[in-house]
Design a protein around this motif. Structure first.
Motif: not given
Length: 254
Positions: A23-26, A71-75
């Motif tokens: 389970k990763d961030y991207g 990455w997680r959190g990018q728009d």
């Protein structure tokens, strides 16, 4: 020059790193699609503009990195610095492969395993979320005389200063390590029985925990601790497939 199909390179990387386990961030794997035939693979730590430009100069067909573009959190918009990196890759038809946590965790070629090799440490157990942390001792079987001796060895091996909190001047036998920004694993390392913890970064709480728990803490640099896994894995896969490989170091003081 021998060339292989892009699908063969991706399959070989996935077979080694098994990204589906994490389970990763991207996204892990192929992040930008380039030409279908690959003869030269360049590896680096981060898919920065400097690395991409160096790979273009090296006539790379594909780039393998630990830190990719997304990455997680990018728009989700391709603007500014991200647009320029993607533009360069697409203009030169270069594939970008990125593996984050799978590369940290690989038992022999990953960032943690390779940092252990550089430092003369042998892992005997794993700890922390998704078993990313390594716990072990010196390959020689000897203890470090104290935290200052371990700090000196770290600085000598990594060729950079380290931040260290050394609450006790006692021998260190059990060492835990996890590369990069793994300061959040410190409590798990303490619970696993470590007498010292090595990682890339430190945040404010870890200094207090080190002093209160009597466990030495070493922050050696995010880049400095994660510069070994990408070239090790890329060299292994390139040799397996019979293609050329080159590691390009882009210095980073962080």
């Amino acid at each position: 020059m021998n060339t292989i199909d892009r699908a063969a390179l991706l399959a070989a990387c996935n077979a080694e790193l098994q990204p589906e386990r994490f389970k990763d961030y991207g996204p892990n794997g192929l992040q930008v699609e380039g030409r279908s035939r690959i003869g030269k693979l360049v590896s680096g730590v981060t898919a920065s503009r400097a690395l991409i430009e160096a790979a273009i100069s090296a006539q790379a067909d594909a780039i393998f990195v630990h830190h990719g573009l997304f990455w997680r959190g990018q728009d989700g918009t391709l603007t500014g610095w991200l647009k320029e990196r993607v533009r360069l890759l697409m203009a030169h038809d270069i594939n970008l492969l990125a593996y984050h946590l799978p590369l940290d965790a690989h038992p022999t070629l990953g960032n943690n395993a390779q940092l252990g090799r550089v430092l003369g440490l042998e892992a005997t157990a794993r700890f922390g979320d998704q078993d990313l942390g390594f716990l072990g001792q010196r390959i020689s079987g000897e203890s470090f005389a104290d935290a200052d001796v371990l700090a000196w060895q770290l600085e000598h091996a990594l060729k950079r200063p380290v931040v260290h909190i050394s609450p006790k001047r006692t021998p260190i036998e059990r060492v835990a390590w996890c590369t990069g920004g793994a300061q959040g694993f410190f409590e798990a390392a303490i619970a696993a029985g470590a007498q010292a913890y090595i990682t890339g970064e430190i945040s404010e709480p870890q200094a207090h925990l080190a002093r209160e728990c009597g466990v030495a803490y070493f922050a050696c640099g995010h880049h400095a601790t994660e510069r070994y896994g990408a070239p090790a894995l890329a060299e292994h896969v390139a040799a397996q497939l019979g293609i050329e490989h080159e590691f390009i170091e882009i210095d980073n003081p962080a």
